[in-house]
Design an enzyme around this catalytic site. Structure first.
Site, PDB file in Angstrom:
ATOM      1  N   SER A 182       0.842  -1.191   0.000  1.00  0.00           N
ATOM      2  CA  SER A 182       0.000   0.000   0.000  1.00  0.00           C
ATOM      3  C   SER A 182       0.875   1.238   0.000  1.00  0.00           C
ATOM      4  O   SER A 182       2.030   1.198   0.449  1.00  0.00           O
ATOM      5  CB  SER A 182      -0.889   0.001   1.249  1.00  0.00           C
ATOM      6  OG  SER A 182      -1.568   1.222   1.416  1.00  0.00           O
ATOM      7  N   TYR A 218      -1.648   0.056  10.437  1.00  0.00           N
ATOM      8  CA  TYR A 218      -1.789  -0.459   9.074  1.00  0.00           C
ATOM      9  C   TYR A 218      -0.515  -0.203   8.270  1.00  0.00           C
ATOM     10  O   TYR A 218      -0.034  -1.089   7.555  1.00  0.00           O
ATOM     11  CB  TYR A 218      -2.985   0.218   8.407  1.00  0.00           C
ATOM     12  CG  TYR A 218      -3.265  -0.234   6.995  1.00  0.00           C
ATOM     13  CD1 TYR A 218      -3.705  -1.525   6.727  1.00  0.00           C
ATOM     14  CD2 TYR A 218      -3.101   0.641   5.921  1.00  0.00           C
ATOM     15  CE1 TYR A 218      -3.973  -1.936   5.429  1.00  0.00           C
ATOM     16  CE2 TYR A 218      -3.359   0.238   4.622  1.00  0.00           C
ATOM     17  CZ  TYR A 218      -3.793  -1.055   4.379  1.00  0.00           C
ATOM     18  OH  TYR A 218      -4.044  -1.461   3.098  1.00  0.00           O
TER      19      TYR A 218
END
Length: 252
Positions: A140, A153
């Site tokens: 990501s 995250y």
């Protein structure tokens, strides 16, 4: 389509969500046969039916080593070998670290990181027997550049990038390429925890418009072509890369 993946045998996890499903659609359109793994049996079977006889679903919980091993072994047996492993399963939790649930931290690292180890561990022997191949991990933008509420995250997705680059160097002599795709903001339900943390969809859309140079979120079909490229023989000189598809956000 140009049948760039004719003869390719692909296993993909996390294939019933937006990005994963678009990747499967593109793989099939380019001539590949695909085994998909996901926890959601009903959705997985529906995806397999949608894309035809060249796709098989195997229920898989990537948090469990035995389940991942079964996916790889059964999938490779059905495909007659393995050329490409796509590790796309993931979870998202957002929140300030001072208030963050330990259980959520552990789940992020179980699904987003440890599962990548399981997949690679069991796929590598099959890829070696095939004379090489490609492992595609989904990281990501958050793995490169974090933000408020994304520390946990980001840590998990940053670990995916570190694992990818190190594994690529470990496997280069086997002609196995390992790369990570790093999407930025994509308009999918996956980002709901971050959207809620940012104050809802309107606030999130305004924030995205303010810091993404292209001024919008991506669509899943704008991410899928990179999966095809990394699965194809067009990318045989690309390895150890963390490839951003983020509308310019990383450099903004």
């Amino acid at each position: 389509m140009s049948a760039r993946l004719t003869g390719k045998r692909i296993i993909i996890t996390g294939a019933v969500g937006n990005i994963g499903k678009e990747a499967v659609r593109s793989f099939v359109a380019e001539g590949a046969r695909v085994v998909i793994g996901d926890r959601d049996a009903a959705a997985g079977e529906a995806v397999a039916r949608e894309f035809g006889d060249g796709v098989r679903f195997i229920r898989t919980d990537v948090a469990e080593e035995a389940s991942v091993r079964s996916l790889v072994e059964e999938g490779a047996a059905w495909l007659g070998g393995l050329d490409v492993l796509v590790q796309n399963a993931g979870v998202q939790y957002s929140g300030a670290i001072a208030d963050f649930e330990t259980a959520h931290w552990d789940l992020l690292f179980t699904v987003n990181v440890r599962a990548h180890f399981f997949g690679a561990k069991y796929a590598i022997p099959h890829l070696r027997r095939a004379g090489g191949g490609s492992i595609i991990n989904t990281s990501s933008l958050a793995g490169k550049r974090g933000g408020p509420g994304l520390a946990a995250y980001s840590a998990s997705k940053g670990a995916v990038i570190a694992f990818t680059t190190a594994l690529a160097l470990e496997l280069a002599s086997d002609n196995i390429r390992v790369n990570a795709i790093c999407p930025g903001w994509v308009n999918t339900a996956f980002n709901r925890p971050a959207i809620d943390f940012m104050g809802g969809a309107s606030a999130q859309e305004a924030k995205v418009a303010s810091f993404v140079p292209l001024g919008r979120q991506a669509r899943s079909e704008e991410i899928a072509p990179m999966f095809v490229y990394l699965a194809s023989d067009e990318s045989t000189y690309m390895t150890a890369q963390a490839i951003g598809i983020d509308g310019g956000a990383y450099n903004s």
